[in-house]
Scaffold this active site. Structure first.
Site, PDB file in Angstrom:
ATOM      1  CG  HIS A 286      -1.016   0.072   2.424  1.00  0.00           C
ATOM      2  ND1 HIS A 286      -0.672   0.929   2.981  1.00  0.00           N
ATOM      3  CD2 HIS A 286      -0.184  -0.338   3.567  1.00  0.00           C
ATOM      4  CE1 HIS A 286       0.598   1.275   4.353  1.00  0.00           C
ATOM      5  NE2 HIS A 286       0.382  -0.102   4.752  1.00  0.00           N
ATOM      6  CG  ASP A 298       2.056   0.347   8.040  1.00  0.00           C
ATOM      7  OD1 ASP A 298       1.650  -0.400   6.972  1.00  0.00           O
ATOM      8  OD2 ASP A 298       2.092   0.557   9.339  1.00  0.00           O
ATOM      9  CD  GLU A 332      -3.644  -1.278   4.723  1.00  0.00           C
ATOM     10  OE1 GLU A 332      -3.528  -2.020   5.955  1.00  0.00           O
ATOM     11  OE2 GLU A 332      -2.901  -0.405   5.586  1.00  0.00           O
ATOM     12  CD  GLU A 333      -2.141   2.311   7.710  1.00  0.00           C
ATOM     13  OE1 GLU A 333      -1.980   1.860   7.740  1.00  0.00           O
ATOM     14  OE2 GLU A 333      -0.180   2.096   7.573  1.00  0.00           O
ATOM     15  CG  ASP A 360       0.403  -3.676   5.248  1.00  0.00           C
ATOM     16  OD1 ASP A 360       1.295  -2.848   5.855  1.00  0.00           O
ATOM     17  OD2 ASP A 360      -0.048  -3.884   5.447  1.00  0.00           O
ATOM     18  CG  HIS A 432       0.366   2.639  12.595  1.00  0.00           C
ATOM     19  ND1 HIS A 432      -1.380   2.268  12.938  1.00  0.00           N
ATOM     20  CD2 HIS A 432       0.184   1.942  11.401  1.00  0.00           C
ATOM     21  CE1 HIS A 432      -1.653   1.259  11.336  1.00  0.00           C
ATOM     22  NE2 HIS A 432      -0.658   1.383  11.317  1.00  0.00           N
TER      23      HIS A 432
END
Length: 469
Positions: A286, A298, A332-333, A360, A432
């Site tokens: 992604h 990420d 995606e997130e 991922d 994140h």
């Protein structure tokens, strides 16, 4: 980032180069195909391309939250990079989502012992009143305890879930922890809570909050939701353990506008098959990221590995028989939004997606392959596993892979898949957070990752195996 021991990595690379070609030949491949795989492996293990791609993405673009300038810049960057890397076809497909801005977060314990805390809004959270809010906090050890709270028992209070995620090499600690992030705010609101805080879904001890999406249920009041850093969650729990009422202050300036659409896009590139171009082997990642950090891990790693693998194959004298399609999914997130659009756009073509793999997760060497194919195809998967074994990749006894993240929707729709398992022991230290930056990416591990994806995609595209059977 996982610090790889030089001796271990050197051993893997030496074995990868030294295994005699006849031992690696798969029944589905010709001698020429096997020679191509050996050449591709050598190229991938010696090339810095994947790291250079990640460096380019994180330096020239940076964070790529849906609806931000970085998101748009990322799409432009990806199209240009695919063309530069030799893809035959490159295009974008529009994806629509809602508007959300993070704003700032402020949290502190007011009583009985005033203390500052570090917090971050959960993705999609609503904001607090302009001046913030103050309320007594009630601790729950996990989501199940919150779920069991009596109706109305949190009236006017702030719910707090203190569950700590476990560190696991395969990321298995994520599932038990992440439910509190996705469903926690609406569950707390249903009990009367005015706000929701939780321990970050992460394994680090840094004073940084981990963001991530939350989901509000229809018909339930949307309350502000934030994650505390692990040290501050410890602090809050210790304070509550004293047995006195604990009051906290929370202010979030996050703003959500479901009626204001933003446009982003999936970016797709192909290496066109020479004999069966309509049959598609998928590599995916992604493109979007959260607005904290630079998205190097990420999912900058996934973007880099898939683009580099396709480039190495594109440089062969002849294209493989099937088409290799790299899909960089949007949004995606914030809830697998990009792949949901892809499923609609390609609903009549899913049967032509012969197999897929996505990156991922993880920051280290791939150590296992989990297939998800038909029973007859398992023998061919064993052939692929034989090719990957010199890279330190074992074959799982399971055969239930549906594809990671975005590709899980295609897997559930019938597309065969393989899941590659990289070392994820430290992945959720950075996940994140502001710490998701390029220095966490190991260039040497990235070479092995790229070699694995290159071999997989070439094998699937060249062998002609029906992975559904």
């Amino acid at each position: 980032m996982l610090n790889l021991k030089k001796t271990a990595l050197t051993g893997i690379l030496t074995l990868a180069f030294s295994v005699p070609a006849p031992l690696l030949q798969a029944q589905s491949l010709t001698d020429g195909d096997t020679a191509n795989i050996m050449a591709l492996k050598k190229t991938a293990l010696q090339s810095n391309l994947a790291y250079e791609i990640d460096e380019s993405l994180t330096t020239e673009v940076g964070p790529r939250l849906v609806g931000t300038p970085g998101d748009a810049q990322g799409i432009t960057w990806a199209v240009a990079k695919m063309k530069q890397l030799g893809f035959d076809k490159v295009w974008t497909e529009e994806v629509q989502h809602v508007t959300w801005t993070r704003g700032v977060a402020e949290a502190r314990i007011i009583a009985p012992y005033p203390q500052k805390m570090v917090a971050i809004a959960l993705g999609g959270s609503t904001g607090t009143p302009e001046d913030g809010l103050k309320a007594e906090v009630v601790e729950f050890k996990d989501f199940a305890a919150l779920e069991a709270a009596p109706e109305g028992s949190l009236e006017g209070k702030i719910a707090y879930v203190s569950f700590r995620m476990e560190r696991k090499i395969n990321g298995a600690g994520y599932g038990p922890a992440v439910k509190a992030r996705g469903a926690g705010p609406s569950m707390a609101a249903s009990k009367g809570a005015v706000a929701y805080v939780m321990r970050s879904v992460g394994t680090d001890n840094n004073r940084l909050g981990h963001t991530g999406g939350t989901n509000y249920k229809d018909g339930i009041t949307r309350i502000p939701a934030a994650a505390l850093s692990n040290p501050d969650a410890d602090l809050l729990s210790r304070t509550i353990s004293r047995g006195k009422p604990v009051e906290i202050f929370l202010k979030l300036t996050a703003e959500r506008k479901d009626d204001v659409p933003v446009i982003t896009a999936n970016v797709i590139g192909e290496i066109t098959g020479s004999e069966k171009p309509e049959e598609i082997v998928v590599m995916a990642a992604h493109l979007d990221s959260w607005d904290v950090g630079t998205g190097a891990v990420d999912d900058g790693i996934g973007v880099s590995v898939t683009l580099a693998a396709a480039h190495h194959i594109a440089n062969l004298p002849e294209r493989p028989k099937r088409t290799i399609r790299v899909i960089l999914f949007a949004a995606e997130e914030v809830g697998l939004v990009g792949v949901k659009h892809y499923m609609k756009d390609h609903e009549n073509e899913i049967a032509q997606h012969v197999i897929g793999a996505e990156w991922d997760f993880g920051v280290g060497l791939i150590y296992e392959m989990v297939p998800g194919v038909g029973p007859a195809a398992l023998n061919h998967i064993r052939e692929l596993a034989h090719l990957l074994a010199p890279l330190g990749v074992s074959l799982s006894p399971k055969n239930d892979a549906k594809g990671q993240s975005d590709l899980s929707l295609l897997g559930k729709a019938g597309m065969p898949a393989v899941n590659f398992s990289p070392d994820g022991m430290k992945y959720f230290d950075y996940h994140h957070t502001d710490n998701d930056t390029l220095d966490k990416v190991d260039p040497e591990a990235l070479k092995q990752n790229t070699a694995v994806f290159t071999i997989f995609s070439y094998f699937a595209a060249q062998s002609g195996i029906d992975f559904r059977k």
